[in-house]
Design a protein around this motif. Structure first.
Motif, short mmCIF file in Angstrom:
data_model
loop_
_atom_site.label_atom_id
_atom_site.label_comp_id
_atom_site.label_asym_id
_atom_site.label_seq_id
_atom_site.Cartn_x
_atom_site.Cartn_y
_atom_site.Cartn_z
N VAL A 295 -0.63 0.27 -9.94
CA VAL A 295 -2.03 0.57 -9.65
C VAL A 295 -2.88 -0.31 -10.55
N ARG B 86 0.86 -1.17 0.00
CA ARG B 86 0.00 0.00 0.00
C ARG B 86 0.90 1.23 0.00
N THR C 172 -6.08 7.68 -7.52
CA THR C 172 -5.46 6.62 -8.31
C THR C 172 -6.51 5.87 -9.14
N TYR D 266 -8.11 9.79 -2.91
CA TYR D 266 -7.39 8.62 -3.42
C TYR D 266 -6.52 8.95 -4.64
N SER E 281 -1.93 7.17 -1.68
CA SER E 281 -2.38 7.33 -3.05
C SER E 281 -2.39 8.79 -3.50
N ASP F 269 -0.22 -7.89 -11.60
CA ASP F 269 -1.42 -7.24 -11.08
C ASP F 269 -2.60 -8.18 -11.25
N VAL G 202 0.80 9.71 -5.50
CA VAL G 202 1.15 8.76 -6.56
C VAL G 202 2.08 9.38 -7.60
N ASN H 251 -8.85 0.71 -6.05
CA ASN H 251 -7.79 0.08 -6.82
C ASN H 251 -6.71 -0.41 -5.86
N SER H 252 -5.95 -1.40 -6.27
CA SER H 252 -4.80 -1.80 -5.47
C SER H 252 -3.65 -0.87 -5.78
N THR H 253 -2.85 -0.58 -4.76
CA THR H 253 -1.69 0.30 -4.92
C THR H 253 -0.50 -0.35 -4.24
N ASN H 254 0.47 -0.75 -5.04
CA ASN H 254 1.68 -1.41 -4.55
C ASN H 254 2.91 -0.68 -5.05
N VAL I 137 5.73 1.86 -9.08
CA VAL I 137 4.32 2.11 -8.79
C VAL I 137 3.43 1.17 -9.59
#
Length: 542
Positions: A290, A271, A333, A331, A274, A527, A277, A513-516, A288
């Motif tokens: 997303v 995480r 993203t 957020y 966001s 993803d 970003v 959304n996923s954020t890694n 990054v």
């Protein structure tokens, strides 16, 4: 304590902003490398501190991130998050869809003892035994007699699971469940070592005792510092595992998690903040990630007490939330406003369920909210006062401030107190109904609309955070379980979802959304909708 571990403690204690952290990178890397190609180690800034690493006691994604590297179920995830054979090499399904027969591969626990069908039978009976006090057991209710057993109305010996021999497991279901391969990759369906659990009880999960059947075994668990896993040499697919050591650090502060990646102390954070970003994209080229995610953020209303036992109050607050502001300003993203409950990317479910007022301008909605609250008896002489509890992690504190402002905007006699608490404690309060209104999010454990709708069934128990109970809703969800036609099943579930939106036990907020942040030299990371990434699939770009 070795110098290695001393350095890790010292670095974890560091603080500072994102920009300052970048200048510290060279110094940090002199002691610790978050992704060390030579030693094949990976440090992960994980979302939280696990309360348990017992698959039957866990209930958070931060625990799943660890446990899913230690154990493998009958099915498992490939790099894309899709169900593939795990301990079961193949399976057969009866014509009526209610009996599944799994054919297991030969495998061992990390202590060399056979891991077989008897361990799976033991594990499924253990988690559903009410004495285990598993808060996640309801996900397994499709298994024959599971609900009655879990509620104490039947002996666990009557569960529809039995080992036909060492390598053959039969599971009987209450109703057809075509999503069963998806469900069985979840940690609630993981095996536990019968020979160890029967001998040691709850102590079986301690690092000195824990045996696993997955690619990594537990070495150390230092509470609120690190969980250390190392490669399991007797894992049946060990020849294809690349990384030797995994270190999971609790990182409830997303800013601190990003700093760890920027300073080189972590190679992966699951995480990041966001709203930063674009700054992170500039500072960390290629890191990054997303992606669409099966995660609905929503707020629960405690229907077991006033004021939220009144549907007019719940509807007024639900229609007053500015979801677009959250997506665009908090957020940032690509999240979507949530005017329904089930995420749009869910499989085999095209739904038009939606809040009836979704297309009404916000100012008009707030005027209607005032009318509803006055109708419920609230006004200048009887103010509406309640507390909004939220997780002190990720973007949630900033979201809470927006929610508080939105609800105060309804009328000057609406008062909202914010209460921020640690995520694990917060979810425990939701389950025990120790709250007024509270934030939360639900990540699909398997890709099916039932995964969301079951949360609000009366029978679900603790995970039905609002305490919602509607017999008509329960009947619709029950009927969907027995409908073999996929289109008709989806239509029934859509009726149930619309009923929830109308009754407003929850206020849906945002489809996330996923954020890694992922080191670009980690290969095998893909993803996926469930944002599940097992280190078994990771490699190293040379």
């Amino acid at each position: 304590m070795s110098a290695f571990w001393t350095n890790r403690r010292r670095l974890l204690a560091g603080a500072g902003g994102l920009t300052a952290a970048a200048s510290l990178g060279a110094c940090a890397n002199a002691s610790v490398i978050g992704f060390d190609k030579g030693k094949r180690t990976l440090d992960c800034a994980n979302q939280g501190e696990p309360l348990s690493l017992d698959p039957h006691k866990a209930n958070g994604i931060w625990e799943n991130n660890i446990i899913g590297n230690m154990f493998i179920g009958l099915t498992t995830e490939n790099a894309a998050g899709e169900p593939v054979p795990g301990m079961a090499e193949s399976w057969d399904v009866s014509e009526d869809g209610r009996t599944w027969t799994f054919h297991l591969r030969r495998a061992t626990w990390s202590d060399g003892e056979a891991c077989d069908a008897h361990d799976f039978e033991f594990a499924l009976k253990r988690i559903l035994n009410p004495e285990t006090l598993s808060e996640y057991a309801a996900i397994l209710y499709p298994i024959k007699n599971a609900e009655a057993i879990n509620k104490g109305d039947m002996s666990y010996t009557n569960l529809g699971v039995r080992a036909l021999d060492d390598l053959t497991l039969e599971i009987q279901l209450e109703h057809p469940a075509p999503y069963l391969p998806q469900l069985l990759k979840h940690y609630t369906a993981f095996p536990v070592p019968k020979h160890v659990v029967e001998r040691l009880g709850a102590d079986w999960i301690d690092p000195a005792n824990c045996v696993v059947n997955g690619p990594y075994k537990l070495v150390r668990w230092w509470s609120n510092y690190v969980v250390h896993l190392e490669r399991n040499a007797v894992f049946w697919d060990n020849d294809n595992v690349v990384l030797e050591h995994l270190y999971f650090y609790p990182a409830t502060d997303v800013n601190a998690a990003a700093r760890k990646v920027m300073s080189g102390e972590a190679g992966w954070s699951n995480r990041f903040p966001s709203n930063q970003v674009e700054e992170l994209r500039r500072a960390l080229p290629g890191f990054v990630r997303v992606a669409p995610y099966l995660l609905t953020n929503y707020f629960s209303f405690n229907m077991t007490k006033a004021p939220f036992n009144d549907a007019r109050v719940r509807r007024a607050l639900t229609m007053s939330l500015n979801r677009e502001f959250l997506c665009e300003q908090i957020y940032r993203t690509g999240e979507q406003p949530a005017y329904s409950f089930v995420p749009p990317a869910i499989a085999n479910y095209i739904s038009n369920a939606r809040y009836s007022w979704a297309n009404v301008p916000l100012a008009r909605r707030r005027a209607d909210a005032v009318a509803l609250l006055r109708e419920a008896g609230y006004g200048p002489n009887n103010p509406l006062r309640f507390a909004f509890s939220h997780r002190n992690t990720s973007d949630n504190p900033r979201v809470a401030v927006v929610v508080q402002a939105d609800w105060r905007e309804i009328a000057p006699w609406v008062t909202v107190e914010l209460r921020g608490v640690e995520a694990q404690v917060h979810y425990a309060n939701l389950r025990s109904k120790n709250y007024d209104a509270g934030d939360g999010g639900w990540v699909a454990d398997y890709n099916d609309a039932k995964q969301y709708l079951y949360l609000l069934e009366t029978r679900t128990g603790p995970q039905n955070y609002p305490g919602y109970s509607n017999p008509e809703y329960d009947q619709l969800v029950h009927a969907s379980d027995f409908e073999p036609n996929a289109l008709r099943r989806a239509q029934i579930m859509m009726q149930a979802e619309q009923m929830v939106l109308d009754d407003a036990p929850i206020c849906t907020s945002v489809f996330m959304n996923s954020t890694n942040l992922v080191h670009p030299d980690i290969t095998g990371y893909e993803d996926n909708l469930e944002d599940i990434h097992r280190a078994r699939w990771f490699g190293i770009r040379t």
